[in-house]
Design a protein around this motif. Structure first.
Motif, short mmCIF file in Angstrom:
data_model
loop_
_atom_site.label_atom_id
_atom_site.label_comp_id
_atom_site.label_asym_id
_atom_site.label_seq_id
_atom_site.Cartn_x
_atom_site.Cartn_y
_atom_site.Cartn_z
N ALA A 108 28.28 13.01 12.25
CA ALA A 108 29.16 14.07 11.32
C ALA A 108 29.09 12.93 9.61
CB ALA A 108 30.32 14.13 12.29
N HIS A 114 34.65 19.11 13.04
CA HIS A 114 34.02 18.35 13.53
C HIS A 114 32.56 18.67 15.04
CE1 HIS A 114 34.79 14.19 12.76
NE2 HIS A 114 34.54 15.20 11.80
N PHE A 125 30.12 21.66 13.62
CA PHE A 125 29.56 21.36 13.23
C PHE A 125 28.28 20.48 14.55
CE2 PHE A 125 27.02 17.00 12.44
CZ PHE A 125 26.41 16.84 10.55
N PHE A 126 28.31 20.02 15.45
CA PHE A 126 27.69 19.47 15.97
C PHE A 126 27.45 20.84 16.55
CE2 PHE A 126 30.56 15.49 16.62
CZ PHE A 126 29.62 14.73 15.39
N HIS A 128 29.03 11.39 16.38
CA HIS A 128 28.15 11.56 16.85
C HIS A 128 27.26 12.28 18.04
CE1 HIS A 128 28.18 7.61 17.96
NE2 HIS A 128 27.63 7.95 18.72
#
Length: 368
Positions: A79, A88, A91-92, A121
């Protein structure tokens, strides 16, 4: 930012344990077990065990039976630092959708998002299956469809060079605003893990140097305070020496007066039958002065004894402070060196104290 790794059959087990956190002991200094429950897997369609799925998928397509064949590839998508925490998950999810479209949902092993490390991550793992058609040499009009495991062909140079830019466009379209995936580490294409580690190590080294400078500054302040304490003791010692000298002079004067008194030889006035009635020429005032002189002499002696004791104590304390001062400087230097060493990147410490490293993970090495 993202980086890629390739894995042989031998190295997959270690990676699976890292992905799902099932291993009791994971050698990761950045891992916070109290946050592991926040991790999640975006590959919700996958119900098989990771290792079992890799074996099954490799059996469904053509896969060479060699130990050096990379049967799995993983992307680590991190991220961006400036991305709000509230975005977050979105985004993932967008990154996962991009990756499954790029490499095929049927090849996805897992997509674990780690929230229990310093930087959130995602580990996207997949079997690198190449789909294509092979022309018949004798009859070019006839072609045969094939599927084979080939990390070298799936994650080729073009794939690496275009990856970050394509990922950024996809994620920005999904989130509706700019996302800083492209940076100095990714704008020229994918970098190897070793290159990323070196870059991260330099940043950590700079941070360690700054913290070490702060430690040195605080240590110097402590040394300065200790020096001021020693100067104060030296001043007290000098003052006591002066006071003792003055009292010795004063006491000598009193002793002189006492000797003068002792040298007086009075004539005693005798009574009718020879008894002593008094001293001729000595008044009541003389007697009172003699008593006062004797008392002051005793007081001065007591004061001198006390000051002498205090002087000896201070005189012994000053060398002790000097020793403590030197010890403080030595300890401060050792703490500075230890603090700097502990903040050095792992690879720098390994260079200073080499140790045998074992790793089955291949990183942009010989591609298969």
């Amino acid at each position: 930012m993202a980086h890629m790794m390739k894995h042989t059959k031998a190295s997959c087990g270690h990676m699976f344990a890292h992905f799902d956190r099932r291993a009791e002991h994971i050698s990761n200094e950045n891992l916070d077990r109290t946050r592991t429950h926040l991790n999640y897997n975006l590959a919700t369609h996958q119900t098989m065990d990771q290792g079992e799925f890799v074996r099954q998928r490799c059996s469904e397509v053509h896969c060479q039976n060699r130990k050096d064949v990379n049967v799995m590839v993983s992307w680590v998508v991190t991220a961006p630092k400036d991305l709000p925490e509230a975005e977050h998950r979105a985004f993932f999810q967008a990154s996962y959708d991009f990756l499954k479209n790029r490499y095929g949902l049927e090849n996805v092993v897992s997509a674990y998002v780690h929230m229990d490390e310093v930087t959130p991550h995602m580990h996207f793992a997949f079997v690198p299956v190449k789909h294509g058609f092979k022309q018949d040499k004798k009859n070019p009009d006839i072609s045969t469809e094939y599927y084979k495991v080939s990390a070298k062909e799936v994650v080729n140079r073009y794939d690496l060079q275009s990856f970050h830019e394509s990922l950024q466009r996809f994620v920005e379209k999904r989130l509706g605003h700019e996302v800083s995936i492209l940076n100095e580490a990714t704008k020229e294409g994918n970098k190897s893990i070793e290159e990323l580690k070196r870059q991260s190590a330099m940043e950590r080294l700079q941070e360690a140097n700054e913290k070490a400078a702060q430690i040195v500054s605080k240590a110097r302040e402590g040394v300065k305070v200790a020096e001021q304490d020693i100067q104060a003791l030296e001043g007290k010692k000098t003052a006591l020496e002066g006071e003792i000298e003055a009292l010795e002079v004063k006491l000598q004067g009193r002793q002189l007066q006492i000797r003068e008194v002792m040298e007086i030889k009075p004539e005693y006035e005798k009574g009718l039958f020879g008894s002593v009635k008094g001293i001729k020429g000595v008044t009541v005032s003389d007697i009172e002065n003699l008593k006062a002189t004797a008392i002051k002499g005793l007081e001065a002696r007591d004061r001198l004894e006390k000051l002498s004791f205090e002087y000896e104590r201070v005189k012994k304390l000053v060398p002790t402070m000097d020793e403590r001062m030197q010890n403080a400087k030595d300890k401060t230097r050792l703490k500075e060196l230890e603090a700097v060493f502990q903040r050095l990147p792992d690879h720098v410490r390994e260079q200073l104290f080499p140790k045998k490293s074992r790793s089955h993970t291949q990183d942009r090495g010989r591609e298969r």
